[in-house]
Design a protein around this motif. Structure first.
Motif, PDB file in Angstrom:
ATOM      1  N   MET A  14       0.731  -1.409   0.065  1.00  0.00           N
ATOM      2  CA  MET A  14      -0.056   0.056  -0.028  1.00  0.00           C
ATOM      3  C   MET A  14       1.076   1.312  -0.049  1.00  0.00           C
ATOM      4  O   MET A  14       0.555   2.116  -0.607  1.00  0.00           O
ATOM      5  CB  MET A  14      -0.814   0.024   1.317  1.00  0.00           C
ATOM      6  CG  MET A  14      -2.166  -0.827   0.830  1.00  0.00           C
ATOM      7  SD  MET A  14      -2.974  -0.698  -0.415  1.00  0.00           S
ATOM      8  CE  MET A  14      -3.598   0.708  -0.528  1.00  0.00           C
TER       9      MET A  14
ATOM     10  N   ARG B 154       1.782   4.989  -7.727  1.00  0.00           N
ATOM     11  CA  ARG B 154       1.185   3.806  -7.940  1.00  0.00           C
ATOM     12  C   ARG B 154       1.849   2.918  -9.266  1.00  0.00           C
ATOM     13  O   ARG B 154       2.398   1.957  -9.393  1.00  0.00           O
ATOM     14  CB  ARG B 154      -0.207   3.611  -7.602  1.00  0.00           C
ATOM     15  CG  ARG B 154      -0.677   2.419  -7.975  1.00  0.00           C
ATOM     16  CD  ARG B 154      -0.232   1.316  -6.853  1.00  0.00           C
ATOM     17  NE  ARG B 154      -0.303   1.758  -5.398  1.00  0.00           N
ATOM     18  CZ  ARG B 154       0.164   1.104  -4.609  1.00  0.00           C
ATOM     19  NH1 ARG B 154       1.147   0.161  -4.921  1.00  0.00           N
ATOM     20  NH2 ARG B 154       0.191   1.417  -3.249  1.00  0.00           N
TER      21      ARG B 154
ATOM     22  N   ARG C 131     -10.142  -7.643  -2.134  1.00  0.00           N
ATOM     23  CA  ARG C 131     -11.106  -6.654  -1.729  1.00  0.00           C
ATOM     24  C   ARG C 131     -12.162  -7.433  -0.242  1.00  0.00           C
ATOM     25  O   ARG C 131     -11.923  -8.664  -0.565  1.00  0.00           O
ATOM     26  CB  ARG C 131     -11.698  -5.800  -2.617  1.00  0.00           C
ATOM     27  CG  ARG C 131     -10.797  -4.977  -3.296  1.00  0.00           C
ATOM     28  CD  ARG C 131     -11.698  -4.297  -4.574  1.00  0.00           C
ATOM     29  NE  ARG C 131     -10.893  -3.328  -5.156  1.00  0.00           N
ATOM     30  CZ  ARG C 131     -10.645  -2.093  -5.095  1.00  0.00           C
ATOM     31  NH1 ARG C 131     -10.625  -1.397  -4.070  1.00  0.00           N
ATOM     32  NH2 ARG C 131      -9.719  -1.791  -5.831  1.00  0.00           N
TER      33      ARG C 131
ATOM     34  N   LYS D  43      -3.368   9.196   3.430  1.00  0.00           N
ATOM     35  CA  LYS D  43      -2.247   8.586   2.771  1.00  0.00           C
ATOM     36  C   LYS D  43      -2.260   8.756   1.092  1.00  0.00           C
ATOM     37  O   LYS D  43      -3.533   8.467   0.773  1.00  0.00           O
ATOM     38  CB  LYS D  43      -1.999   7.143   3.198  1.00  0.00           C
ATOM     39  CG  LYS D  43      -1.639   6.983   4.571  1.00  0.00           C
ATOM     40  CD  LYS D  43      -0.407   7.681   5.007  1.00  0.00           C
ATOM     41  CE  LYS D  43      -0.283   7.348   6.528  1.00  0.00           C
ATOM     42  NZ  LYS D  43       0.643   8.474   7.149  1.00  0.00           N
ATOM     43  N   TYR D  44      -1.435   8.743   0.324  1.00  0.00           N
ATOM     44  CA  TYR D  44      -1.514   8.291  -0.982  1.00  0.00           C
ATOM     45  C   TYR D  44      -1.293   6.958  -1.223  1.00  0.00           C
ATOM     46  O   TYR D  44      -0.080   6.276  -0.752  1.00  0.00           O
ATOM     47  CB  TYR D  44      -0.333   9.179  -1.498  1.00  0.00           C
ATOM     48  CG  TYR D  44      -0.012   8.908  -3.032  1.00  0.00           C
ATOM     49  CD1 TYR D  44      -0.777   9.329  -4.252  1.00  0.00           C
ATOM     50  CD2 TYR D  44       0.691   7.537  -3.359  1.00  0.00           C
ATOM     51  CE1 TYR D  44      -0.783   8.783  -5.496  1.00  0.00           C
ATOM     52  CE2 TYR D  44       0.922   7.266  -4.726  1.00  0.00           C
ATOM     53  CZ  TYR D  44       0.233   7.751  -5.528  1.00  0.00           C
ATOM     54  OH  TYR D  44       0.323   7.432  -7.068  1.00  0.00           O
ATOM     55  N   GLY D  45      -2.205   6.507  -1.986  1.00  0.00           N
ATOM     56  CA  GLY D  45      -2.305   4.947  -2.385  1.00  0.00           C
ATOM     57  C   GLY D  45      -2.030   4.756  -3.668  1.00  0.00           C
ATOM     58  O   GLY D  45      -1.517   3.836  -4.037  1.00  0.00           O
ATOM     59  N   CYS D  46      -2.829   5.323  -4.380  1.00  0.00           N
ATOM     60  CA  CYS D  46      -3.227   5.115  -5.933  1.00  0.00           C
ATOM     61  C   CYS D  46      -3.416   6.347  -6.692  1.00  0.00           C
ATOM     62  O   CYS D  46      -2.706   6.268  -8.172  1.00  0.00           O
ATOM     63  CB  CYS D  46      -4.188   4.122  -6.044  1.00  0.00           C
ATOM     64  SG  CYS D  46      -5.633   4.579  -5.772  1.00  0.00           S
TER      65      CYS D  46
ATOM     66  N   GLU E 292      -5.947   7.095  -8.134  1.00  0.00           N
ATOM     67  CA  GLU E 292      -6.965   7.158  -8.954  1.00  0.00           C
ATOM     68  C   GLU E 292      -8.256   6.683  -8.125  1.00  0.00           C
ATOM     69  O   GLU E 292      -9.322   6.337  -8.906  1.00  0.00           O
ATOM     70  CB  GLU E 292      -6.753   6.139  -9.818  1.00  0.00           C
ATOM     71  CG  GLU E 292      -6.027   4.954  -8.954  1.00  0.00           C
ATOM     72  CD  GLU E 292      -5.982   3.596 -10.004  1.00  0.00           C
ATOM     73  OE1 GLU E 292      -6.519   3.482 -11.281  1.00  0.00           O
ATOM     74  OE2 GLU E 292      -5.447   2.557  -9.662  1.00  0.00           O
TER      75      GLU E 292
ATOM     76  N   GLN F  48      -8.807   4.304  -6.126  1.00  0.00           N
ATOM     77  CA  GLN F  48      -9.245   2.871  -6.202  1.00  0.00           C
ATOM     78  C   GLN F  48      -8.865   2.244  -4.748  1.00  0.00           C
ATOM     79  O   GLN F  48      -9.318   1.070  -4.840  1.00  0.00           O
ATOM     80  CB  GLN F  48      -8.543   2.390  -7.337  1.00  0.00           C
ATOM     81  CG  GLN F  48      -9.046   2.362  -8.808  1.00  0.00           C
ATOM     82  CD  GLN F  48     -10.111   1.819  -8.922  1.00  0.00           C
ATOM     83  OE1 GLN F  48     -10.165   0.699  -8.262  1.00  0.00           O
ATOM     84  NE2 GLN F  48     -11.065   2.329  -9.771  1.00  0.00           N
ATOM     85  N   CYS F  49      -8.288   2.832  -3.938  1.00  0.00           N
ATOM     86  CA  CYS F  49      -7.502   2.030  -2.965  1.00  0.00           C
ATOM     87  C   CYS F  49      -8.205   2.490  -1.507  1.00  0.00           C
ATOM     88  O   CYS F  49      -7.986   1.886  -0.395  1.00  0.00           O
ATOM     89  CB  CYS F  49      -6.139   2.250  -2.757  1.00  0.00           C
ATOM     90  SG  CYS F  49      -5.243   3.858  -2.342  1.00  0.00           S
TER      91      CYS F  49
ATOM     92  N   ALA G 101      -6.969   4.812   0.579  1.00  0.00           N
ATOM     93  CA  ALA G 101      -5.881   5.223   1.739  1.00  0.00           C
ATOM     94  C   ALA G 101      -6.176   6.562   2.068  1.00  0.00           C
ATOM     95  O   ALA G 101      -5.798   7.223   2.857  1.00  0.00           O
ATOM     96  CB  ALA G 101      -4.617   4.836   1.313  1.00  0.00           C
TER      97      ALA G 101
ATOM     98  N   ASN H 198     -11.985   0.212  -0.298  1.00  0.00           N
ATOM     99  CA  ASN H 198     -10.585   0.484   0.611  1.00  0.00           C
ATOM    100  C   ASN H 198      -9.875  -0.749   0.689  1.00  0.00           C
ATOM    101  O   ASN H 198     -10.425  -2.188   1.033  1.00  0.00           O
ATOM    102  CB  ASN H 198     -10.845   0.595   1.996  1.00  0.00           C
ATOM    103  CG  ASN H 198     -11.475   2.068   2.219  1.00  0.00           C
ATOM    104  OD1 ASN H 198     -12.747   2.330   1.740  1.00  0.00           O
ATOM    105  ND2 ASN H 198     -10.845   2.811   2.797  1.00  0.00           N
TER     106      ASN H 198
END
Lengths: 723, 150
Positions: free
Chosen positions: A362, A443, A660, B34-37, B39, B41-42, B44, B129
């Motif tokens: 992550m 990412r 997920r 937080k930065y996770g993606c 886009e 999609q995650c 965070a 998430n």
């Protein structure tokens, strides 16, 4: 309980004898106790009699010991703080907690008294890295012995101070008491002293049956920092005046710069552009400016033809060497394959394929680099702080002691952060900009420029008698690796080989390494062999299996799952698989449901029995097993890196599917505790059986025997139509 | 632009099309998000906008005009954890913890919508998430724990 004292000197305060320029632990130019502020220090030293004999001649053992000889050390300060120094790092395996538990247990102090200093190359002894599930068995056992030695030294000192026999003293809760005397805290005992002691691997450990803190579910020691957002990951750290870095990436792997124009980027206010060979990056006052500067660079790349996913398996097989034998990860040859196949009533020859997959931690790679007076300090999330230190020293042609790598608890790794790419990049930018630079990968960068779990081709040829006895086992792994390549089953005639190949994608470690691939092939084959001789897959395995620890987890998983006692519902299937890796033993049963109209495969429930010796922290062991099952689900069902001619085609979470909430089945976990056995690591082994268990359950539900990971990236419809 | 973050009015120098995530993290030093993606999609980067969960990486500053922004740093009041945080701590959910802020914020929003969510509602709501450590079942447990208290 008497650790072999190799070198022990109690030195009164102010003595000049302890002048610790302790290069061995990287504390440069500082006096050992001046830095620590007095107290008791105990270091674990790998047993090597020649070195220890030499050390005995020296009052300060640390000074003369090569770095590799010191495993870990701890210090008890006058304020009662126990500080543990270890090169291991925290990436979510909660080793910060379990190592603290081990020390607290042996020192008889509350867990809150322990401060763990981890993965800071200036403060901790050399460590090769946090991988291979070695933290618990290796570092745990060193720290246990170190703590025991500290406890014995405290008793000795208290006995002198209180003028009481050691046997009359009682240790509890960070204090030593004797009848008729007031209790002394450890801090009071060590006050005014500077005791430096080394111990060797000879020190005996306490009986597991006596554990009070180890073996219990101590919660994550710094857990509150994470649920409040207070913990600073590398990407969260800020230094006043720092710049933000950004790298210009080539459009494909293997591309070189043909022409470049950085004029526009250089003209931007506060922007530094670095262009050295094919390395091009910028450092700018904020991230959006760094993005704009990189976008303003005009570059032409010369690309070369690169292999694509469509041809990868033939490519790997063609490029493979004839084989690697010997060693833990090598192959083995036993008996006579020809005779074994001749003796068989049935034979089964199959090829299994495994795609590249990404770790997708992550927290993407990040580094913050700071140069000061020729010394480079880099904060970065890596499983190998000393490896990255060495990489940086080499990159900048400076001695290793001029490089400090600090690893704050990091947003996971799963074997994917052995390297220090971002650290080197940030340091190059910082050097050119003459300012601190933070670089956080995006990412898509993480998906493209990190490394992958290897793809592989596995060929198996096996023979079995009607009664279920295995007679022959031939197994070749091309490219994906040797971990878990040997069969745990008894087979008289075997030929097992790992054939390294030339991977077009950067590949490396992954949770469980190649055992995820090898055990997938092995346990799929075992399932189908059982069917060939009309035997229950569990019975068939047990018939050919002697290893009692693996037998035990198979039996316990089966019992909890109700294996053999219930039949799956229509279009449901049951599967079982197991294996051993890195000292852990695991078996998983899975139930899947197949929708014959849509082709959707749903994993309904899994039961995993896992054994890794004496359990240090049951809740955190549960986390590791659960994590392995859920992560393993992705590689089993749908995760695959798609690539064409040097380009990753699915470098986002929208395109690269990971498990997920809705993908997660009911996960039942059976912990098999073996207090009589040394603790092994648990981060990796529980992942190995989930993929073959699901694969075998799909075969049970539909008769379709899948041979490729991931199993159903596009559902089962295409296979259902064929069958 | 003026923003209301965790009950405090703050001015940002960033342009209206800047992402809320970058302003929170880089300008206001609220790095719990937080930065996770990048886009959406995650999850965070999840924060609350008037109590609703949004992905701050895909939220332009302009969209926050006149709305109350709550980040993970705004949940704890005078050293007292939010019941959702308490529940996560009690269940000892996390491994690496990088997804933690997003999970906690999404849970707060979930319980705003469904004070007593069913398992299906939990999974539906939380499906955006990602936790790569695979803590999902423990998170569901923590959510049920929190629902009993909120």
């Amino acid at each position: 309980m008497n650790p072999k004292k190799i070198n022990s000197e109690i030195i009164q305060n102010g003595s000049e004898i302890v002048t610790g320029t302790s290069q061995a632990v990287g504390i440069n130019r500082r006096q050992f106790f001046k830095w620590l502020g007095g107290g008791l220090a105990v270091a674990f030293v790998w047993q090597d009699t020649s070195i220890l004999a030499a050390a005995e001649k020296e009052i300060l053992a640390f000074k003369k010991l090569p770095t590799e000889q010191i495993g870990a050390w701890l210090h008890i300060a006058e304020d009662n703080t126990v500080t543990v120094y270890t090169g291991k790092v925290e990436v979510g395996q909660n080793i910060r907690t379990s190592l603290a538990q081990i020390v607290a247990e042996e020192l008889l102090v509350p867990i809150s008294a322990i401060k763990m200093v981890m993965g800071d190359t200036d403060l901790v002894p050399y460590d090769a890295g946090t991988f291979g599930s070695r933290s618990t068995p290796a570092m745990g056992s060193q720290l246990r012995k170190t703590a025991i030695a500290a406890r014995e030294a405290l008793l000795e000192m208290a006995s002198q101070t209180l003028k009481k026999n050691k046997s009359a003293l009682k240790l509890a809760n960070g204090k030593i008491t004797a009848p008729g005397s007031t209790a002394l805290s450890y801090g009071q005992i060590v006050k005014g002293k500077q005791l430096l002691q080394t111990i060797s691997d000879n020190a005996p450990a306490i009986a597991v049956s006596q554990w009070k803190i180890a073996g219990t579910s101590v919660p994550k020691v710094n857990g509150r920092d994470f649920i409040t957002g207070r913990h600073k990951y590398v990407s969260d750290i800020k230094i006043p005046g720092m710049l933000y870095g950004k790298i210009l990436r080539s459009p494909t792997f293997g591309a070189t710069l043909a022409a470049i124009d950085v004029t526009a980027a250089k003209a931007m206010k506060g922007v530094t552009v670095v262009h050295e060979g094919d390395f091009v990056g910028v450092a700018a006052p904020d991230l959006s400016m760094a993005d704009k500067a990189v976008a303003a660079i005009k570059a032409q790349w010369k690309t070369t033809n690169q292999p694509s996913r469509a041809e990868i398996f033939a490519y790997l097989k063609n490029k493979a060497s004839s084989g690697q034998s010997g060693g833990r990860n090598g192959g083995t040859t036993k008996g006579d394959m020809k005779a074994g196949l001749a003796a068989a009533d049935k034979t089964l020859q199959e090829t299994y394929l495994v795609d590249y997959i990404a770790h997708a931690p992550m927290e993407p790679r990040a580094a913050l680099a700071h140069w000061e007076n020729g010394k480079l300090t880099v904060w970065t999330g890596t499983q190998r702080p000393f490896g990255v230190q060495s990489d940086l020293a080499e990159e900048f042609k400076i001695p290793e002691e001029k490089v400090r790598v600090i690893m704050p608890d990091t947003g996971s790794a799963y074997g994917g952060k052995h390297s220090g790419e971002a650290a080197v990049e940030a340091a190059r930018l910082a050097k050119a900009a003459q300012k601190t630079v933070k670089l956080t990968w995006t990412r898509p960068e993480e998906f493209t420029w990190a490394y992958f779990r290897p793809a592989g081709v596995i060929e198996v040829n096996a023979g079995v008698k009607k009664d279920g006895t295995l007679t022959a086992w031939e197994f070749h792994n091309y490219n994906s690796g040797g971990s878990g390549i040997r069969t745990p089953y008894e087979v008289a005639n075997q030929q097992i080989q790992y054939h390294p190949s030339d991977s077009p994608l950067k590949q490396g470690s992954y949770r469980g390494l190649a055992s995820t691939a090898n055990i997938f092939a092995l346990e799929s084959q075992m399932n189908d062999l059982a069917q060939l001789v009309n035997q229950d897959p569990l019975e068939f395995r047990l018939k050919n299996l002697q290893e009692p620890r693996l037998r035990a987890v198979f039996q316990q998983a089966a019992e909890a799952f109700n294996w053999g006692k219930t039949k799956p519902a229509k279009d449901h299937g049951f599967g079982i698989a197991g294996g051993t890796e890195k000292g852990g033993f695991t078996a998983t049963c899975a139930e899947v449901a197949v929708d014959r109209n849509t082709g959707e495969v749903k994993v309904i429930r899994t039961t995993t029995a896992f054994e890794c010796g004496a359990i240090i922290n049951p809740e955190h062991l549960d986390q590791q097993i659960l994590g392995a099952i859920v992560q393993g689900l992705g590689g089993a069902l749908f995760e695959a890196i798609d690539f064409e001619n040097g380009k990753i085609l699915n470098p986002t979470f929208a395109q690269y599917r990971v498990p997920r909430f809705k993908d997660t089945p009911i996960v039942q976990i059976i912990q098999v505790n073996r207090p009589d056995l040394p603790s092994a690591g648990a981060g990796e082994a529980p992942i190995v059986a989930i993929a073959p268990a699901i694969r075998n359950a799909i075969a049970d539900a539909t008769g379709i025997k899948l041979k490729k990971l991931p199993l159903v990236p596009n559902g089962l419809l295409v296979h259902l139509k064929k069958s | 632009m003026e923003l209301q973050v965790n009950g405090v009015k703050r001015n940002s120098k960033a342009t209206p099309d800047s992402s809320l995530l970058s302003v929170l993290r880089d300008e206001f030093d609220l790095t719990g998000t937080k930065y996770g993606c990048g886009e959406g999609q995650c999850g965070a980067c999840t924060v609350l906008l008037d109590g609703k969960a949004v992905r701050s990486c895909r939220t332009p500053l302009s969209a926050t005009q006149g709305k109350k922004i709550t980040t993970i740093e705004g949940l704890e009041v005078k050293g007292k954890l939010h019941p959702v945080q308490e529940a996560y701590l009690k269940v000892d959910v996390f491994q690496c913890g990088y997804c933690a802020s997003g999970m906690v914020m999404s849970t707060v929003a979930l319980l705003n919508n469904y004070p007593n969510p069913t398992e299906e509602q939990i999974k539906d709501f939380m499906n955006g998430n990602i936790c790569r450590c695979g803590t999902y079942p423990r998170i569901v447990k923590a959510i049920n724990e929190a629902a009993a208290k909120v």
